[in-house]
Enzyme design. Sequence first.
Site, PDB file in Angstrom:
ATOM      1  N   SER A  68       0.827  -1.207   0.000  1.00  0.00           N
ATOM      2  CA  SER A  68       0.000   0.000   0.000  1.00  0.00           C
ATOM      3  C   SER A  68       0.863   1.260   0.000  1.00  0.00           C
ATOM      4  O   SER A  68       2.035   1.243   0.378  1.00  0.00           O
ATOM      5  CB  SER A  68      -0.900   0.015   1.230  1.00  0.00           C
TER       6      SER A  68
HETATM    7  N1  SAH Z   1      -0.797  -5.005   4.060  1.00  0.00           N
HETATM    8  C1  SAH Z   1       0.028  -5.286   2.902  1.00  0.00           C
HETATM    9  C2  SAH Z   1      -0.641  -4.986   1.589  1.00  0.00           C
HETATM   10  C3  SAH Z   1      -1.726  -5.929   1.332  1.00  0.00           C
HETATM   11  S1  SAH Z   1      -2.235  -6.187  -0.330  1.00  0.00           S
HETATM   12  C4  SAH Z   1       1.382  -4.618   2.996  1.00  0.00           C
HETATM   13  O1  SAH Z   1       1.652  -3.917   3.971  1.00  0.00           O
HETATM   14  O2  SAH Z   1       2.186  -4.828   2.085  1.00  0.00           O
HETATM   15  C5  SAH Z   1      -3.602  -7.251   0.072  1.00  0.00           C
HETATM   16  C6  SAH Z   1      -3.223  -8.623   0.511  1.00  0.00           C
HETATM   17  O3  SAH Z   1      -4.416  -9.261   0.915  1.00  0.00           O
HETATM   18  C7  SAH Z   1      -2.617  -9.471  -0.597  1.00  0.00           C
HETATM   19  O4  SAH Z   1      -1.359  -9.926  -0.214  1.00  0.00           O
HETATM   20  C8  SAH Z   1      -3.607 -10.626  -0.737  1.00  0.00           C
HETATM   21  O5  SAH Z   1      -2.988 -11.874  -1.003  1.00  0.00           O
HETATM   22  C9  SAH Z   1      -4.277 -10.636   0.606  1.00  0.00           C
HETATM   23  N2  SAH Z   1      -5.598 -11.255   0.635  1.00  0.00           N
HETATM   24  C10 SAH Z   1      -6.635 -11.115  -0.222  1.00  0.00           C
HETATM   25  N3  SAH Z   1      -7.674 -11.875   0.163  1.00  0.00           N
HETATM   26  C11 SAH Z   1      -7.291 -12.520   1.309  1.00  0.00           C
HETATM   27  C12 SAH Z   1      -7.921 -13.452   2.187  1.00  0.00           C
HETATM   28  N4  SAH Z   1      -9.166 -13.901   2.005  1.00  0.00           N
HETATM   29  N5  SAH Z   1      -7.225 -13.893   3.239  1.00  0.00           N
HETATM   30  C13 SAH Z   1      -5.953 -13.469   3.475  1.00  0.00           C
HETATM   31  N6  SAH Z   1      -5.310 -12.593   2.680  1.00  0.00           N
HETATM   32  C14 SAH Z   1      -5.964 -12.119   1.614  1.00  0.00           C
END
Ligand code: SAH
Length: 220
Positions: A68
Amino acid sequence: MEQSGDDEDGTAERKMRFLFQLRSRGVTDPRVLDSMERIDRGLFVRGQFADRAYEDTPLPIPCGQTISQPSVVGLMTQALNPGPRDTVLEIGTGSGYQAAVLAGLCRRVYTVDRHRRLVREAEAIFHDLGLSNITAQVADGSRGLPDQAPFDRILVTAAAEDPPGPLLAQLKIGGIMVVPVGQSDAVQTLIRVTRSETGFDYDELRQVRFVPLVEGLGQT
Ligand code: SAH
């Protein structure tokens, strides 16, 4: 021209610019700024995008996901307002950056991602940084983490159509959840949900754009 492996002055100047950008976009909580100053975002971005780690922009990470934008990390952390004794659940470990920022502000962070590769890579960075209060796990975060529930704070870093029911159920009374809601291919609204004795209060915070919350585990 700046190079990686900066001299001390370059590093200090880059850090100052990074913090200035955060403040100018509304990240004003000194605890949040302090934690973000300590965690080097450059460690969480690899390959061709590494030299853009200090820009206020989201960047690609493996498995088709994104780290992000730093100001959004700051604003979400500020809205979550974790206390030093809190247990926090993060859904969407991704690069691990957000979890590392949270680790400096609360007692324990549980972070889950549906992609094993992302969890493994983030764990290695937490280990290198000595962040021993983070537990990272492969799981479908749309179901929360029932074994560790309830949580003081829940931060969802992927967009859901509605706040997932299991996550609402795993929030303590007095607890706060911050979650982007809306259709995955459109602009979403970041909301803050506060659980009271009698129910849930919802505040709309701002427009954001996140990758979707996808049910089930990933292939990698
Ligand atoms: N917080 C992260 C950015 C997240 S991007 C950082 O600091 O870099 C969103 C993430 O959510 C992705 O890695 C994706 O794989 C995860 N995601 C999406 N759906 C999900 C689910 N149902 N359970 C766990 N993770 C999930």
